[in-house]
Every structure is written in structure tokens, then in C-alpha cells.
Design an enzyme around this catalytic site. Structure first.
Site, PDB file in Angstrom:
ATOM      1  N   LYS A 167      75.239  29.432   4.351  1.00  0.00           N
ATOM      2  CA  LYS A 167      75.914  28.647   5.383  1.00  0.00           C
ATOM      3  C   LYS A 167      75.094  27.428   5.805  1.00  0.00           C
ATOM      4  O   LYS A 167      75.664  26.379   6.143  1.00  0.00           O
ATOM      5  CB  LYS A 167      76.243  29.531   6.584  1.00  0.00           C
ATOM      6  CG  LYS A 167      77.324  30.563   6.307  1.00  0.00           C
ATOM      7  CD  LYS A 167      78.637  29.910   5.895  1.00  0.00           C
ATOM      8  CE  LYS A 167      79.756  30.924   5.703  1.00  0.00           C
ATOM      9  NZ  LYS A 167      81.036  30.287   5.309  1.00  0.00           N
TER      10      LYS A 167
ATOM     11  N   TYR B 272      73.493  35.165   3.521  1.00  0.00           N
ATOM     12  CA  TYR B 272      74.594  34.519   4.229  1.00  0.00           C
ATOM     13  C   TYR B 272      74.104  33.295   4.999  1.00  0.00           C
ATOM     14  O   TYR B 272      74.721  32.219   4.940  1.00  0.00           O
ATOM     15  CB  TYR B 272      75.244  35.523   5.184  1.00  0.00           C
ATOM     16  CG  TYR B 272      76.510  35.028   5.835  1.00  0.00           C
ATOM     17  CD1 TYR B 272      77.730  35.082   5.159  1.00  0.00           C
ATOM     18  CD2 TYR B 272      76.500  34.512   7.122  1.00  0.00           C
ATOM     19  CE1 TYR B 272      78.901  34.633   5.758  1.00  0.00           C
ATOM     20  CE2 TYR B 272      77.660  34.058   7.725  1.00  0.00           C
ATOM     21  CZ  TYR B 272      78.862  34.128   7.030  1.00  0.00           C
ATOM     22  OH  TYR B 272      80.022  33.676   7.632  1.00  0.00           O
TER      23      TYR B 272
END
Length: 276
Positions: free
Chosen positions: A162, A158
């Protein structure tokens, strides 16, 4: 509180628009008079969201496709513009979260998170950018995170995705700015959405997130949506390539809990990977 952003009559696509931050963007856009294309992998959810908008007097089109599929993405953009007219804006809010210690991240987990949150986002903004560059106008908002600028234990995929979103956003701002197309990212902290409530332990939300947030609470999706509308609007006409944090001050500091072992996942908590 309702704000006016001057988006009346504009056509805006929102991916991940059936729930969470995406749905709050849809609601805010329609309150401001925009027409919306609601995209979600959940076809039933997208159509239900569109029906809600129409029942309130707004104009909405529901589409469902996998953002990782370039052909499906192109087809959806073509249909959206055929039925709604040229797109003035895009909020690329589709995303997923999966958690595991880095030593246990599987290829399936990695590919899923990177695929939706970064690769799929690129395909989406690429399809929008091609059309906007040709017309010489448009504004795109990508959804970054506090994880765009710092790590969080148990979320290697993640955080990588991002961080990549911000790098991509800055690159496209450089490539497309001279064509009249702006692109910016917003960086929410932990925001009170169903995905967060389903994925993070309650004690982590109260004793870690809220306690370590200068404003003392979780963010609300409406607050992220208002920031997205600002970046879509002419109010931000000289802003591009920016990561605008919407985090209650979290990124102003540095410390985490349990010496970095606060793995912040209900699934890992239940599996005994760490203790609260």
C-alpha cells in the site's frame, strides 16, 4: 444519500468490482449514469454483479482475469474498449490481505500480497494509462490505505504494497499529467466489508478501530466509493498525484494498542500469536 458527479455516459472499469469497495463503486457509478466494466478474479461474481446492473437498467460488462498476468490484462482492456467504447476512468480496487508476524512471512505470502496489491495494480493502471495518454484524457483512482502511511503489526507485506501504491500514483501523476490524464489514490481506514469482517477479530474492530477513530466507527464502503467518484469526475479536475484519506481521522494520530502487539488478525488470534 445519492450524489451527482456528472459521470453520465462515461465508461469506467472497476477491478475487484464484484464485492466490497469495488462493488460499492460499481453501484455508485451506475446510479450516476456511468457504464461499467466489472473485473474480478471471481468470474461468477463479476457476471452476477453485471447482471444486477443490467436488471436496474444500466450497461455493464463482466470480465475475469488475474491482474498479475500482463497478457490477460491487455487482452481484457482491448475487449472492454471494443465492446463498451474508450475508457474514461478506472478504479483499481482489486486487492487481498494476508497476515503474519514479519519473522514468519513466507515467500508465498509476500509474493501473493505484493503481486495482487502492487504489481497487479501497476499492470492494470499501465494498460489504462497507455490508452488514456494516447487519447489525451482520463482519470484513474488507486486504492491505498492508512497502511500506505504507517505500519500495522502483522501486515508487513500489505503495508509495503500500500505504501508502494502511493509512490506509484505520485510518479504516474507526474508522467501522465501533461497528457491530460489524472491519477489519485484514496486511503481508507478499516472499512466495513466482507474481507474485513472475515479477517479481523470483532473485539479489535470495536475496542481498537472504533475506539481510536475520531469519528467513532468503521468506514462504510459507500463513503469510499463516493470519494472515488469525486476523483473520477470533473469536480476534481485540478487534483492529481494526491492521497486522499478516507479514514474518519485515524491518520491524524499516532498510537496503537498493546505496545504495537495488536496483530489484528483472526487467524493469528486463533493460532495463539497474541491475545486480545
Amino acid at each position: 444519500m445519492t450524489y451527482a458527479f456528472g459521470l453520465n455516459g462515461r465508461n469506467v472499469m472497476v477491478t475487484g468490482g464484484a464485492s466490497g469497495i469495488g462493488w460499492c463503486c460499481v453501484e455508485a457509478l451506475t446510479r450516476d449514469g456511468a457504464n461499467v466494466v466489472i473485473v474480478d478474479i471471481n468470474a461468477e461474481g463479476a457476471e452476477k454483479a453485471a447482471e444486477t446492473v443490467r436488471a436496474r437498467g444500466g450497461r455493464a460488462l463482466a470480465l475475469s482475469f488475474d491482474v498479475r498476468d500482463t497478457a490477460a490484462t491487455e487482452e481484457a482492456f482491448s475487449r472492454a474498449e471494443a465492446e463498451m467504447g474508450p475508457l474514461d476512468g478506472l478504479v483499481a480496487a482489486a486487492g487481498i490481505a494476508r497476515s503474519a508476524p514479519a519473522t514468519e512471512v513466507t515467500s508465498d505470502l509476500w509474493e501473493a500480497v505484493i503481486g495482487v496489491n502492487l504489481t497487479g495494480l501497476f499492470y492494470t493502471v499501465q494498460a489504462a494509462g497507455r490508452r488514456m495518454v494516447a487519447r489525451g484524457r482520463g482519470s484513474i483512482v488507486t486504492i491505498g490505505s492508512t497502511s500506505s502511511i504507517g505500519g500495522q503489526a502483522g501486515r508487513a507485506a500489505y503495508c509495503a504494497a500500500k505504501a508502494g501504491v502511493v509512490g506509484l500514483t505520485k510518479d504516474l501523476a507526474i508522467e501522465w499529467g501533461s497528457y491530460g490524464v489524472r491519477i489519485n489514490a484514496v486511503g481508507p481506514s478499516v472499512t466495513d466489508t466482507p474481507m474485513v469482517r472475515n479477517g479481523l477479530p470483532e473485539k479489535f474492530l470495536t475496542d481498537v478501530v472504533a475506539e481510536r477513530t475520531p469519528l467513532g466507527r468503521l468506514g462504510m464502503p459507500e463513503e469510499v466509493a463516493n470519494t472515488c467518484l469525486f476523483l473520477l469526475s470533473d469536480l476534481s479536475s485540478y487534483i492529481t498525484g494526491t492521497l486522499l484519506m478516507v479514514d474518519g481521522g485515524v491518520s491524524s494520530g499516532f498510537f496503537t494498542a498493546q505496545n504495537g502487539r495488536d496483530l489484528s488478525s483472526k487467524a493469528m488470534l486463533a493460532a495463539g500469536k497474541y491475545k486480545e
